[in-house]
Write a protein that holds these residues in place. Sequence first.
Motif, PDB file in Angstrom:
ATOM      1  N   PRO A  24      35.276  50.747  45.279  1.00  0.00           N
ATOM      2  CA  PRO A  24      35.520  49.578  44.534  1.00  0.00           C
ATOM      3  C   PRO A  24      35.324  49.413  42.978  1.00  0.00           C
ATOM      4  N   ARG A  27      37.974  51.740  41.558  1.00  0.00           N
ATOM      5  CA  ARG A  27      39.263  50.832  41.777  1.00  0.00           C
ATOM      6  C   ARG A  27      39.164  49.857  40.428  1.00  0.00           C
ATOM      7  N   THR A  65      40.358  40.870  44.176  1.00  0.00           N
ATOM      8  CA  THR A  65      38.980  41.313  44.720  1.00  0.00           C
ATOM      9  C   THR A  65      38.281  41.989  43.629  1.00  0.00           C
ATOM     10  N   TYR A  66      38.867  42.517  42.530  1.00  0.00           N
ATOM     11  CA  TYR A  66      38.080  43.474  41.758  1.00  0.00           C
ATOM     12  C   TYR A  66      37.914  42.798  40.264  1.00  0.00           C
TER      13      TYR A  66
END
Lengths: 216, 216
Positions: A24, A27, A65-66
Amino acid sequence: MSSESQNTQTRINDPKADWDSATPEQRREIIVDVAISILNEKDISHVTIRRVASQIGVGAMTLYTYVDGQQGLRTAILDRGFEIMDSHCDCDEHPKMNNHESWVEGCTNYVEFAVHYPNLYTLMFTHPLDQHELANIQSHFERWRHDVHEYYSELGIKEEDMQPYVERTTRDCWVAMHGLASLIISQRLQLNEQEIRQQIETLIERLYIEPGQINE
Amino acid sequence: MSSESQNTQTRINDPKADWDSATPEQRREIIVDVAISILNEKDISHVTIRRVASQIGVGAMTLYTYVDGQQGLRTAILDRGFEIMDSHCDCDEHPKMNNHESWVEGCTNYVEFAVHYPNLYTLMFTHPLDQHELANIQSHFERWRHDVHEYYSELGIKEEDMQPYVERTTRDCWVAMHGLASLIISQRLQLNEQEIRQQIETLIERLYIEPGQINE
């Protein structure tokens, strides 16, 4: 810096391959790398979640999400901008330089950063920002002031005499270097590399305050 | 300047009434007045022929008789911008001031102009322009340089010693004042009126070159 740039390059060449195997945290880095590569070509209004997602090869929703939406993406770009600028302007490698020279060096690096990343620089220093973003970049300016404080400390300026040195040199030199960088980026001032260097030297010669120049 | 502003105000309050009775030259003026009043509220991307026409109360096609499309409108706005700035910066009313004071006065007016017309200032000095527009504003810069030349001439600098005075003072002060104006407009530097004045004085004290300061 150079290993960081290499990583960035690899990630941009084939972001999807990296994305699939990335953590994560990685990313999040890939997202900012791609955003900055878009910003190198176009102004900030073109750097959208949708476009970044499409260049990575994932759906736009995946990015949420990031990063915290469009706003979070801008904040991440600004933070990275100051990171790149700091590593660009770091003069620790030249400990032998005298005071005036090391200011010229630092300021030259600042202007070079602006010339290399004009849209990123414009976002950091010119583009309208909301109050939250302004507060965020204020912390970067504080760190900068702190470095100048440390610098004058090493030159032997006592704490009680410190304030005018830090305030005046930081602000005067920043104002002049931002003016120079901004006019060069916008082509209002057309100077070659040597003329830029000469212009920086003239300005610093007049604006940088040597220890002892302020009555103590 | 003040009668010009009043006329502008009247025209903006009810542009259609003025438009109907105006000569072609006056209509061109009304178009630019309205364009600048839009630019006071929004950035240049919102200043379109369509929007200006709609605010005047005429069809968009009508405007093409008076300005050469979107490009012509931008050129007319830039020209007017320099006109407003020149009348704003003119210091002829204070012939009693000494050299240093008159530079502080001129520079203060420049920064005030930027603060009053931030979007117009940004268009003139920061916004990307095409080669044709750059060449056009270059002529305004030339006039500016010419004024500085005349100023040093009046102070007794001989023609053969003139160049470094004109080049250095014009460029150094402009770079610093643009940096200051730009950082204030973008809120990166948050100063009140008195602090702005103080900052200008500090910069000019260091950057303005008094007659005799350059070895002749």
